[in-house]
Structure formats: C-alpha cells, structure tokens
Design a protein around this motif. Structure first.
Motif, short mmCIF file in Angstrom:
data_model
loop_
_atom_site.label_atom_id
_atom_site.label_comp_id
_atom_site.label_asym_id
_atom_site.label_seq_id
_atom_site.Cartn_x
_atom_site.Cartn_y
_atom_site.Cartn_z
N THR A 1 19.39 -51.46 31.84
CA THR A 1 18.48 -52.06 31.02
C THR A 1 17.13 -52.04 31.95
N ALA A 2 17.37 -52.37 33.46
CA ALA A 2 16.09 -52.34 34.27
C ALA A 2 15.73 -50.89 34.28
N VAL A 3 16.11 -49.98 34.26
CA VAL A 3 15.74 -48.87 34.38
C VAL A 3 15.18 -48.32 33.11
N ARG A 4 15.57 -48.79 32.04
CA ARG A 4 14.88 -48.57 30.81
C ARG A 4 13.49 -49.08 30.70
N ALA A 5 13.48 -50.31 31.19
CA ALA A 5 12.07 -51.08 31.65
C ALA A 5 11.05 -50.25 32.30
N ARG A 6 11.72 -49.82 33.55
CA ARG A 6 10.80 -49.05 34.30
C ARG A 6 10.34 -47.78 33.91
N CYS A 7 11.06 -47.03 32.96
CA CYS A 7 10.75 -45.95 32.43
C CYS A 7 9.52 -46.29 31.39
N ALA A 8 9.83 -47.38 30.84
CA ALA A 8 8.77 -47.53 29.58
C ALA A 8 7.44 -48.05 30.17
N ALA A 9 7.48 -48.74 31.36
CA ALA A 9 6.29 -49.19 32.09
C ALA A 9 5.56 -47.77 32.55
N VAL A 10 6.42 -46.95 33.06
CA VAL A 10 5.60 -45.47 33.68
C VAL A 10 5.08 -44.83 32.49
N ILE A 11 5.68 -44.90 31.27
CA ILE A 11 5.13 -44.09 30.18
C ILE A 11 3.99 -44.89 29.54
N ASP A 12 3.84 -46.25 29.69
CA ASP A 12 2.92 -47.01 29.06
C ASP A 12 1.65 -46.91 29.90
N GLU A 13 1.91 -46.51 31.13
CA GLU A 13 0.57 -46.33 32.10
C GLU A 13 0.03 -44.91 32.06
N GLY A 14 0.83 -44.23 31.32
CA GLY A 14 0.15 -42.82 31.04
C GLY A 14 0.96 -41.59 32.01
N GLY A 15 2.11 -42.24 32.71
CA GLY A 15 3.09 -41.28 33.25
C GLY A 15 3.98 -40.61 32.53
N VAL A 16 4.72 -39.89 33.31
CA VAL A 16 5.92 -38.87 32.70
C VAL A 16 7.21 -39.32 33.24
N VAL A 17 8.10 -39.33 32.35
CA VAL A 17 9.51 -39.56 32.75
C VAL A 17 10.39 -38.29 32.39
N VAL A 18 10.99 -37.88 33.41
CA VAL A 18 11.85 -36.60 33.07
C VAL A 18 13.34 -36.81 33.54
N ALA A 19 14.26 -36.61 32.59
CA ALA A 19 15.52 -36.73 32.70
C ALA A 19 15.99 -35.40 33.22
N LEU A 20 16.59 -35.41 34.39
CA LEU A 20 17.40 -33.96 34.92
C LEU A 20 18.58 -33.64 34.14
N HIS A 21 18.84 -32.77 33.50
CA HIS A 21 20.07 -32.30 32.81
C HIS A 21 20.29 -30.83 32.23
N GLU A 22 21.53 -30.47 32.47
CA GLU A 22 21.54 -29.05 32.32
C GLU A 22 21.44 -28.82 30.96
N SER A 23 21.52 -29.69 29.75
CA SER A 23 21.31 -29.44 28.48
C SER A 23 19.87 -29.48 27.96
N GLY A 24 19.00 -29.59 29.05
CA GLY A 24 17.67 -29.97 28.67
C GLY A 24 16.97 -28.81 27.90
N THR A 25 16.14 -29.28 27.20
CA THR A 25 15.29 -28.24 26.27
C THR A 25 13.88 -27.77 26.71
N GLU A 26 13.49 -28.32 27.81
CA GLU A 26 12.18 -27.95 28.44
C GLU A 26 12.31 -27.66 29.51
N GLY A 27 11.57 -26.52 30.07
CA GLY A 27 11.64 -26.05 31.45
C GLY A 27 10.83 -27.22 32.25
N PHE A 28 11.08 -27.32 33.29
CA PHE A 28 10.52 -28.24 34.39
C PHE A 28 9.10 -27.92 34.50
N GLY A 29 8.60 -26.58 34.56
CA GLY A 29 7.22 -26.12 34.87
C GLY A 29 6.11 -26.14 33.78
N SER A 30 7.10 -26.41 32.52
CA SER A 30 6.30 -26.50 31.29
C SER A 30 5.68 -27.87 30.82
#
Length: 255
Positions: free
Chosen positions: A157-186
């Motif tokens: 729950t605390a992680v979710r709130a932290r992620c939401a705060a970063v996105i609200d301030e114009g930041g980016v949240v990246v979940a690192l996972h082998e099933s990811g559909t986006e390349g990190f560099g993109s």
C-alpha cells in the motif's frame, strides 16, 4: 586515486580546522593508516564535502585536519528511487551496496508478496538499520557526496502511494520484469524530475502487483535479453539511466 572519504557531522569551511574521531577517526588512523601531510575528504553525506590536509594524528582514533577546499554537490537529476523487494538474507546487503555505488538516491525496502525474507517486528528494525549502515559505507567507498536515504520497511500500500506521488509530480515509474513490453531505452527519462524503479524479489513481481502498478501508470520494462537477479537489477538499471540522462555529467552543478 582520490583521497579517502570520512563522514563528519559538520564539514569545515575552507581554511577552518576539523577533528575526526570516534569510529570514523579509528578507521582513518588505524585501518587506513592516514598520516600527517596526507589528504582526506570530510563529508556530511548530504552534499557538502571538503578536501583537507591532515595536521596531526593522536592515538588510534583521532586526527586533526585543515580544509583546503569546500564543495557542495547537488543531487543528480533525475532523482532515482529504488523500491527493492526484500531479497534472500544472503544477498540483502549486496542489493544496497550495488544500488548505492550505482547512484540510487533513495532505497525503499519492500515486503513484496513473493519475498522469501520476512521482516516482522524487531527484525524489520534490524534489517532497515543494516541497510542504512550498508548505504553509508558504500557511499563512503564510492566517494559519494550523498548517502542514499533508506526509509522504513514499506508495505505494498505504501509503495503504491509512493508510485502515485512520483507520477503526479511528472515522474516516471518503471517496474522491471522479464515480461516487460517496453525496452528500457525507449522511455523518456531525460526531462523528468524523478524516476522510481520497482524491483521484485527472486520469484519476480506477481501478476497482481504488475496489474496494480500498470493501473497507476507505471511502465513494465525489460532491461535486456538476460534475466537479472534481484540483487543486480537495480544497479544495471541505474547504469543505463546514467547513460540515458545527465546523471553522469561531470559538469553537473557543483559550487
């Protein structure tokens, strides 16, 4: 090779003297064997540091030094927070050491659903204390001006709130996972104020966690063709961020 760094409560101004004692003084005098006339860096772990000349050594744990040059180093941009799922105990401190050396600004210990390690009660307090101590030592070894912040153990729950705060301030949240559909560099990192990296445990992020993060606006990203251990994923991502942003720019603000 740059002079060794030691932590002090207050960094002296240029021309002023300072005394290094206690555990840091003991490390300087007894372990590193610093002598009169040699150079050391005294820092407070919050951006301030001074290049100093050792004037005197007393006993096994005290030295006196004069500051030759004072410097303040701003935090690099974008700020990077690593939300790190608790790894197995034998790799716990390694995670913090590598992330600190690679430049993490904040390292959040997270009790993820698939974490094998369980920090409950006093174990959580001891675990966080170890992570903070490891961050301070790793920052000193890598000559960092800033010691990474290590907050208390976070729930999902605390992680979710932290992620939401970063996105609200114009930041980016990246979940690192082998099933990811986006390349990190993109992902466009260069002009954002804050990047939050979510690293799962040995068993990876659960489908529920991935779905929850995606609903908040997080990117599910793969770093490369190899599957990385939880203990190394953050450090590899931080290295990539150093190349994709200005975090490694030697000309970034210093005064």
């Amino acid at each position: 090779m740059s002079p060794p760094l030691f932590w002090v409560d207050e960094v002296p101004a240029a021309g002023a003297e300072a005394v290094l004692s206690g555990s840091e003084g003991r490390h300087a005098v007894t372990v590193t064997r610093i002598g009169v006339g040699e150079s050391v860096i005294l820092g407070d772990g919050a951006g301030a540091s001074a290049l100093c000349e050792v004037l005197a050594v007393k006993g096994k744990d005290t030295l006196r030094a004069r500051a030759l040059e004072y410097r303040f180093t701003d935090r690099p941009r974008p700020l990077v927070t690593v939300v790190q799922a608790l790894p197995k105990s034998e790799r716990s401190e390694l995670v913090v050491e590598l992330a600190t050396e690679a430049g993490a600004d904040v390292i959040v210990p997270w009790q993820a659903s698939r974490s094998v390690a369980r920090w409950v009660g006093s174990k959580a307090e001891k675990g966080v204390a170890k992570w903070r101590a490891t961050a301070a030592v790793a920052a000193k070894q890598s000559r960092r001006a800033w010691i990474p912040e290590v907050p208390d153990l976070a729930s999902t729950t605390a992680v979710r709130a932290r992620c939401a705060a970063v996105i609200d301030e114009g930041g980016v949240v990246v979940a690192l996972h082998e099933s990811g559909t986006e390349g990190f560099g993109s992902i466009g990192f260069r002009d954002v104020p804050h990047v939050l990296l979510v690293v799962g445990p040995e068993g990876g992020l659960s489908e529920e966690e991935l779905t929850d993060l995606a609903a908040l606006g997080a990117h599910t990203t793969v770093l490369g063709p190899q599957v990385l251990r939880t203990s190394t994923a953050a450090a590899v991502a931080l290295g990539a961020l150093g190349a994709l942003t200005d975090r490694w720019d030697p000309e970034r603000s210093r005064h």
